[in-house]
Design a protein around this motif. Sequence first.
Motif, PDB file in Angstrom:
ATOM      1  N   LEU A   1      40.053  28.701  18.091  1.00  0.00           N
ATOM      2  CA  LEU A   1      41.379  29.018  18.767  1.00  0.00           C
ATOM      3  C   LEU A   1      41.297  30.581  19.617  1.00  0.00           C
ATOM      4  CD1 LEU A   1      44.056  28.200  19.689  1.00  0.00           C
ATOM      5  CD2 LEU A   1      45.107  29.046  17.720  1.00  0.00           C
ATOM      6  N   TYR A   2      40.929  31.463  18.513  1.00  0.00           N
ATOM      7  CA  TYR A   2      41.008  32.913  19.290  1.00  0.00           C
ATOM      8  C   TYR A   2      40.027  32.886  20.329  1.00  0.00           C
ATOM      9  CZ  TYR A   2      41.542  37.931  18.972  1.00  0.00           C
ATOM     10  OH  TYR A   2      41.520  39.290  19.296  1.00  0.00           O
ATOM     11  N   GLU A   3      38.823  32.122  20.267  1.00  0.00           N
ATOM     12  CA  GLU A   3      37.914  32.329  21.330  1.00  0.00           C
ATOM     13  C   GLU A   3      38.515  31.548  22.663  1.00  0.00           C
ATOM     14  OE1 GLU A   3      35.217  34.257  21.297  1.00  0.00           O
ATOM     15  OE2 GLU A   3      35.718  34.477  18.970  1.00  0.00           O
ATOM     16  N   ILE A   4      39.209  30.613  22.471  1.00  0.00           N
ATOM     17  CA  ILE A   4      39.710  29.970  23.482  1.00  0.00           C
ATOM     18  C   ILE A   4      40.832  30.844  24.216  1.00  0.00           C
ATOM     19  CG2 ILE A   4      41.294  28.253  24.371  1.00  0.00           C
ATOM     20  CD1 ILE A   4      39.990  26.386  22.133  1.00  0.00           C
ATOM     21  N   ILE A   5      41.774  31.492  23.377  1.00  0.00           N
ATOM     22  CA  ILE A   5      42.679  32.366  23.935  1.00  0.00           C
ATOM     23  C   ILE A   5      41.956  33.623  24.723  1.00  0.00           C
ATOM     24  CG2 ILE A   5      44.365  34.277  23.335  1.00  0.00           C
ATOM     25  CD1 ILE A   5      44.959  32.533  21.132  1.00  0.00           C
TER      26      ILE A   5
ATOM     27  N   ASP B   1      28.446  35.494  22.468  1.00  0.00           N
ATOM     28  CA  ASP B   1      29.153  36.048  21.702  1.00  0.00           C
ATOM     29  C   ASP B   1      30.387  35.336  21.005  1.00  0.00           C
ATOM     30  OD1 ASP B   1      30.476  38.672  21.050  1.00  0.00           O
ATOM     31  OD2 ASP B   1      32.320  38.037  21.860  1.00  0.00           O
ATOM     32  N   ALA B   2      30.988  34.209  21.742  1.00  0.00           N
ATOM     33  CA  ALA B   2      31.948  33.299  20.814  1.00  0.00           C
ATOM     34  C   ALA B   2      31.312  32.762  20.082  1.00  0.00           C
ATOM     35  CB  ALA B   2      32.559  32.354  22.045  1.00  0.00           C
ATOM     36  N   GLN B   3      30.157  32.210  20.202  1.00  0.00           N
ATOM     37  CA  GLN B   3      29.275  31.503  19.084  1.00  0.00           C
ATOM     38  C   GLN B   3      28.956  32.233  18.100  1.00  0.00           C
ATOM     39  OE1 GLN B   3      28.684  31.127  22.559  1.00  0.00           O
ATOM     40  NE2 GLN B   3      28.938  28.946  23.021  1.00  0.00           N
ATOM     41  N   TRP B   4      28.692  33.472  18.192  1.00  0.00           N
ATOM     42  CA  TRP B   4      28.178  34.500  17.242  1.00  0.00           C
ATOM     43  C   TRP B   4      29.732  34.460  16.355  1.00  0.00           C
ATOM     44  CZ3 TRP B   4      24.325  35.966  14.581  1.00  0.00           C
ATOM     45  CH2 TRP B   4      23.220  36.008  15.259  1.00  0.00           C
TER      46      TRP B   4
END
Length: 207
Positions: A145-149, A175-178
Amino acid sequence: MELEKISKVHIALLLVVTIIFIWSVIKPVSYLDWLAEVSPGVVILIIVIATYNKFRFTTLSYFIIAILSILTFIGGHYTYSEVPFFNWIQDEFDLQRNNYDRFGHFLKGLSAILIRELLLRKTQLTRGAWLFGITVSIVLAVAALYEIIEWASTKINGGEEATKDFLGMQGDQWDAQWDMTLALIGSILALLLFSKLHDKLLRESGK
């Protein structure tokens, strides 16, 4: 008497967090980035303080809340890609990026203990594989959710360049996957390392 002693520890933790918060708001790199980074932590702190008498976490959980709050305030002050100590590590070991954000996402796995406590005290779940699996899944869901934001912020603010300090991607397309992977690993390790201590504290507090 024990409750009195624990309460003093909680007060001390709140005092430390407050001092770091005040420091973080003094001349940060960017007040806009500071606000974006620290707002979630401040909201959680307000909720925890407001509900303290109605729902008191174990001291272990309060230590974790303090650690994660301080982590956020430091990142907000410098931006996650420019924390000085991690700049030094980057230069010293010839790394390709400042890894404070990676370190932060890994430590956010500690929130698994908070979620575990909420599930044990507020649901019918009992200790075992289901509790472990659901706790880890919730941590991973929050990380996603934080990555979506973060992704949404690039769209609202006109692309990645406009929010590079907030995102802290540092040119890494993965970066998001990491970040999500490190939060997942952190949550699994937190449960493996601290569940027994957590259970002991829950029993001692009669929860």
